[in-house]
Design a protein around this motif. Sequence first.
Motif, PDB file in Angstrom:
ATOM      1  N   THR A 179     -17.181   2.391  -8.591  1.00  0.00           N
ATOM      2  CA  THR A 179     -17.021   3.683  -9.254  1.00  0.00           C
ATOM      3  C   THR A 179     -17.063   3.457 -10.764  1.00  0.00           C
ATOM      4  N   GLU A 216     -14.857   4.371 -12.605  1.00  0.00           N
ATOM      5  CA  GLU A 216     -13.448   4.144 -12.974  1.00  0.00           C
ATOM      6  C   GLU A 216     -13.025   2.710 -12.663  1.00  0.00           C
ATOM      7  N   GLU A 255     -13.317   0.802  -9.822  1.00  0.00           N
ATOM      8  CA  GLU A 255     -12.801   0.492  -8.500  1.00  0.00           C
ATOM      9  C   GLU A 255     -13.961  -0.009  -7.654  1.00  0.00           C
ATOM     10  N   VAL A 271      -7.634  13.485   0.664  1.00  0.00           N
ATOM     11  CA  VAL A 271      -8.081  13.349  -0.718  1.00  0.00           C
ATOM     12  C   VAL A 271      -9.527  13.806  -0.870  1.00  0.00           C
ATOM     13  N   GLY A 281     -12.540  11.811  -6.617  1.00  0.00           N
ATOM     14  CA  GLY A 281     -12.024  11.974  -7.976  1.00  0.00           C
ATOM     15  C   GLY A 281     -10.561  12.338  -8.081  1.00  0.00           C
ATOM     16  N   ASP A 282      -9.902  12.612  -6.945  1.00  0.00           N
ATOM     17  CA  ASP A 282      -8.468  12.929  -6.993  1.00  0.00           C
ATOM     18  C   ASP A 282      -7.675  11.719  -7.499  1.00  0.00           C
ATOM     19  N   PRO A 283      -6.714  11.922  -8.410  1.00  0.00           N
ATOM     20  CA  PRO A 283      -5.805  10.826  -8.744  1.00  0.00           C
ATOM     21  C   PRO A 283      -4.952  10.523  -7.510  1.00  0.00           C
ATOM     22  N   VAL A 284      -4.872   9.250  -7.123  1.00  0.00           N
ATOM     23  CA  VAL A 284      -4.139   8.896  -5.905  1.00  0.00           C
ATOM     24  C   VAL A 284      -3.024   7.881  -6.152  1.00  0.00           C
ATOM     25  N   THR A 291      -1.301   4.837  -9.396  1.00  0.00           N
ATOM     26  CA  THR A 291      -1.396   4.232 -10.719  1.00  0.00           C
ATOM     27  C   THR A 291      -1.324   2.713 -10.606  1.00  0.00           C
ATOM     28  N   GLU A 322      -4.676   5.421 -14.110  1.00  0.00           N
ATOM     29  CA  GLU A 322      -4.777   6.153 -12.845  1.00  0.00           C
ATOM     30  C   GLU A 322      -5.689   5.416 -11.876  1.00  0.00           C
ATOM     31  N   TYR A 350      -8.177   6.481  -8.656  1.00  0.00           N
ATOM     32  CA  TYR A 350      -8.842   7.685  -8.173  1.00  0.00           C
ATOM     33  C   TYR A 350      -9.459   7.437  -6.805  1.00  0.00           C
ATOM     34  N   SER A 351      -9.536   8.500  -6.026  1.00  0.00           N
ATOM     35  CA  SER A 351     -10.197   8.382  -4.730  1.00  0.00           C
ATOM     36  C   SER A 351     -11.712   8.357  -4.942  1.00  0.00           C
TER      37      SER A 351
END
Length: 128
Positions: free
Chosen positions: A11, A13, A15, A52, A55-58, A60, A69, A71-72
């Motif tokens: 991702t 982000e 991940e 989820v 993009g949902d915060p899941v 930290t 954060e 994210y999913s």
Amino acid sequence: MSQVPTHLRYTEEHEWVEPGSDGTVTVGITDFAQKNLGDIVFFELPEVGRKVEVGDPVGTVESVKSVSELYSPLTGEIIEINQDVSDNPDEVNSDPYGMWLFKIKSKGAASSNGLLDAKAYQKLISES
């Protein structure tokens, strides 16, 4: 230079996502992420059973430098968390691709669209 295993998806982000043969995906943070965070001291992971969306915060990840954060990467349901990561968060620094964070049962094969392959992720981090 950060490791970027070619069999994983990524991702923006930072991940990593590893698809399983049973429709589940395993999620962790990349080598690039753990190097930039520094010494990781705590993970807040999502609850099993939580639904989820992409993009949902899941959760930290907390390091000595900052809190970031998680994210999913897909739409689905959290089906498992890695308790070892909660008990030993610093192990992610030494083995980011061996220490997964959570697993999602994804909704449909198309939900992995938008994930980067290793080449695209390598390009993303080289520009950072």
